[in-house]
Design an enzyme around this catalytic site. Structure first.
Site, PDB file in Angstrom:
ATOM      1  N   TYR A  46      12.530  13.396   3.126  1.00 41.14           N
ATOM      2  CA  TYR A  46      13.584  14.156   3.815  1.00 41.14           C
ATOM      3  C   TYR A  46      14.851  14.180   2.956  1.00 41.14           C
ATOM      4  CZ  TYR A  46      10.540  13.518   7.879  1.00 41.14           C
ATOM      5  OH  TYR A  46       9.469  13.501   8.723  1.00 41.14           O
ATOM      6  N   ASP A  97      10.734   8.803  11.505  1.00 41.31           N
ATOM      7  CA  ASP A  97      10.187   7.980  10.415  1.00 41.31           C
ATOM      8  C   ASP A  97      11.002   6.720  10.183  1.00 41.31           C
ATOM      9  OD1 ASP A  97       7.764   9.320   9.038  1.00 41.31           O
ATOM     10  OD2 ASP A  97       9.127  10.953   9.484  1.00 41.31           O
ATOM     11  N   GLU A 110       5.753   5.463   5.684  1.00 38.87           N
ATOM     12  CA  GLU A 110       6.891   5.935   6.494  1.00 38.87           C
ATOM     13  C   GLU A 110       8.174   5.948   5.650  1.00 38.87           C
ATOM     14  OE1 GLU A 110       5.795   7.286   8.934  1.00 38.87           O
ATOM     15  OE2 GLU A 110       4.323   6.084  10.017  1.00 38.87           O
TER      16      GLU A 110
HETATM   17 FE   LIG Z   1       5.962   9.212   8.955  1.00 41.98          FE
HETATM   18 FE   LIG Z   2       3.419   7.711  10.805  1.00 40.64          FE
END
Ligand SMILES: [Fe+2]
Ligand SMILES: [Fe+2]
Length: 337
Positions: A123, A86, A116
């Protein structure tokens, strides 16, 4: 930069703006879409907007501690790799966007960039709740296989991003088809294999996977097909596209097999991984109008797991009790492209 980059009253009509090449006037007009799929995907991405704070991660630490040692390693090495994907994709998209001419396509890419970043944030939220954020984000320093996968993805991204021709832009789009459609997939499957043991990670991945597979992959498949349609792309370039997805399969399986060999967990075998990645790669090739070239097999258990989780209704009911509005969003037809 020339002022005409921002405003060119002598530029082409909005409906004449191709993805590659040309000089747009400078307006983003959602009421005049040359392609229609671009504004449909924009609406879909908007409707599916979610925030990491909506996922319940309060028990993540307790749940993580209860995993076996191998499961913990798989969890950490999966998130270490996905988080790179990402981060890289955000930067790549900003670069790819500069190659594009059609302003509406550029607007859709802007929203994808935001998503993104949202994945990167998710995360961080998840790993912070789990208590191992620094450790996971630093794993590339100690794990050669992880470092190698990241490097190979970065090399593929970097290969054609400075391109000045439609052929190079097409190959650059191919790198993104690989990222959205191949490099995430075993990672998603591992987290779904752990499933109920780590509901925070599972639910977070469910949202991320929906963005990648239902919106970003169709976006780049359409971009690839449209660049090909609007330009005379050489056979050599198409051959290179096949080579790029063959490399992607190799990259995905190399890391997958390494994880499996080093940290075996129930339900995963090399054969299952191979079949899964080949099937996904064939599907991606067909989505971009090329021929399936990998060995074909029946839909695998891991593919079924990923597909099952694309249905947002499967997210646990306690999630919806506090997020009624998101439940309503799930009624959208997300595969209508
Ligand atoms: Fe992503
Ligand atoms: Fe993506």
């Amino acid at each position: 930069m020339k002022a005409t980059h921002y405003y060119n009253p002598n530029g082409e009509e909005i409906l004449d703006e191709k993805i590659f090449g040309g000089s747009p006037t400078g307006f983003v007009d959602f009421n005049r879409s040359k392609y229609q799929w671009d504004s449909n995907i924009y609406d879909l991405m908007n409707a599916n907007t979610w925030f990491p704070s909506e996922v319940n991660t309060s028990s993540e630490k307790k749940n993580f501690v209860n995993l076996t040692e191998n499961e913990q390693a798989i969890y950490k090495l999966t998130f270490a790799q996905l988080s790179f994907n990402d981060s890289a994709q955000e930067e790549y998209l900003s670069d790819f966007r500069r190659l594009a001419n059609n302003r509406l396509i550029k607007s859709v890419l802007s929203l994808q960039i935001m998503q993104e970043v949202n994945h990167s944030k998710s995360y961080a939220v998840l790993l912070d709740a789990c208590g191992n954020s620094d450790e996971v984000f630093n794993l590339y320093k100690y794990d050669d296989a992880l470092n190698r996968k990241n490097l190979r993805i970065a090399e593929q991204f970097a290969s054609y991003i400075d391109g000045t021709t439609s052929d190079e832009m097409l190959l650059s789009a191919m790198a993104s088809v690989n990222l959205e459609g191949v490099y995430f997939l075993l990672g998603f499957a591992y987290i779904y294999t752990l499933g109920d043991k780590v509901p925070g990670a599972r639910d977070m991945i469910q949202f991320i996977a929906r963005d990648e597979l239902n919106a970003h992959l169709p976006l780049f498949a359409n971009i690839f097909k449209t660049i090909r349609k609007e330009n005379s792309i050489s056979t050599k370039t198409i051959d290179k596209s096949y080579k790029m997805i063959q490399d992607a399969v190799d990259i995905e399986l190399e890391y997958g097999k390494y994880l499996l060999k080093s940290y075996p967990i129930m339900g995963l075998t090399e054969e299952l991984m191979e079949k899964t990645v080949y099937n996904y790669a064939n599907d991606r090739l067909e989505k971009i109008g090329l021929d399936a070239i990998f060995e074909k097999s029946k839909t695998t258990y891991l593919q079924d797991l990923v597909t099952k989780h694309l249905n947002i209704n499967d997210i646990k009911s306690n999630f919806f009790e506090s997020n009624v509005s998101n439940y309503a969003k799930s009624s959208l037809d997300i595969n209508d492209f």
